[in-house]
Design an enzyme around this catalytic site. Sequence first.
Site, short mmCIF file in Angstrom:
data_model
loop_
_atom_site.label_atom_id
_atom_site.label_comp_id
_atom_site.label_asym_id
_atom_site.label_seq_id
_atom_site.Cartn_x
_atom_site.Cartn_y
_atom_site.Cartn_z
N ASN A 33 73.67 65.71 17.46
CA ASN A 33 74.16 66.22 16.17
C ASN A 33 74.22 65.10 15.13
O ASN A 33 73.89 65.30 13.96
CB ASN A 33 75.55 66.83 16.33
CG ASN A 33 75.58 67.93 17.37
OD1 ASN A 33 74.56 68.50 17.74
ND2 ASN A 33 76.78 68.24 17.87
N ASP A 257 80.59 64.79 14.30
CA ASP A 257 79.25 64.24 14.50
C ASP A 257 78.52 64.14 13.17
O ASP A 257 77.83 63.16 12.90
CB ASP A 257 78.44 65.11 15.47
CG ASP A 257 79.16 65.36 16.77
OD1 ASP A 257 79.90 64.47 17.23
OD2 ASP A 257 78.98 66.45 17.35
#
Length: 306
Positions: A33, A257
């Site tokens: 991510n 993320d």
Amino acid sequence: MANGIASIGECMLELSGQSAPIWRMGFGGDTFNTLWALRALSSGHHVDYVSAFGDDPFSKDQIEFFRQHEIGIANSPIIAGARPGLYAIKLNGAERSFTYWRGDAAARKLANDPAALAKSLENRSLIYFSGITLAILDPAARRTLLQKIADARAHGSHIAFDPNYRPVLWQDKAIARDAISEALKVTDIALPTFPDEESLFGDQSPEATVERLDKAGVAEIVVKNGDRAALTSHYENTVSVPAAHVASPIDTTGAGDGFNGGYLAARLLGIAPAEAAKRAHRVAAAVVQTRGALAPFEILRLAFNR
């Protein structure tokens, strides 16, 4: 001149709910991510996801998805008979919970070929990994990974690390503390989340986290704290950076993320830490307004450059 970016870890199949019983399949995992956001925001850098993959149809689809978005896999091994892990997201409002099927995932063997791993990390301006990367490896593979990261750092790579403590992945807290402490020894930029550090190390405040990591020798620290301010510290210059408010978040999966990717992309552009954190907050805000972990590139770019 090194200009490549490598992120190390496990990218899984992602099942996200749209309306029961319909599920949408995608791909996700903490370090992927972050790399996704870096790929969206870091033009001019070759980007690779360093892991291990199976040879099943889902692994082939995953690698093809990477290719379509100009993400390589460097020298990552493809293991006969192996397959990717899987997770499903359940939402309660915008807050998420996860169920995992990952015990025999190919990514657990990402450090089993030390020469291939070293080759994958060559000539990188930035290498990123996380506590989840460490947690999925056995102790010998964990030592191999940290040694190869240290070798790359000695050759000029900057190393970014998010401790990202997930208790279910560790045998006990002591093992997690020891592994994460070893990782911090090869870290230039630490990106912890305060509730994780409070749980694992007993930190009483984000400031205490900064102080502990500074004593560990980390030069640049960003302590995330959900929708509260992030605390940045660069060579002891500490600044609190308020989060970007989102009135009606849709799905908080991957917000931290995305923050990491936005922050690192800004730092690669030479943007100072406090301003980098402002941009990172905007990227995280964009992520929580989409379903699943991966927001479209254009949405991430608009948030980053706003």
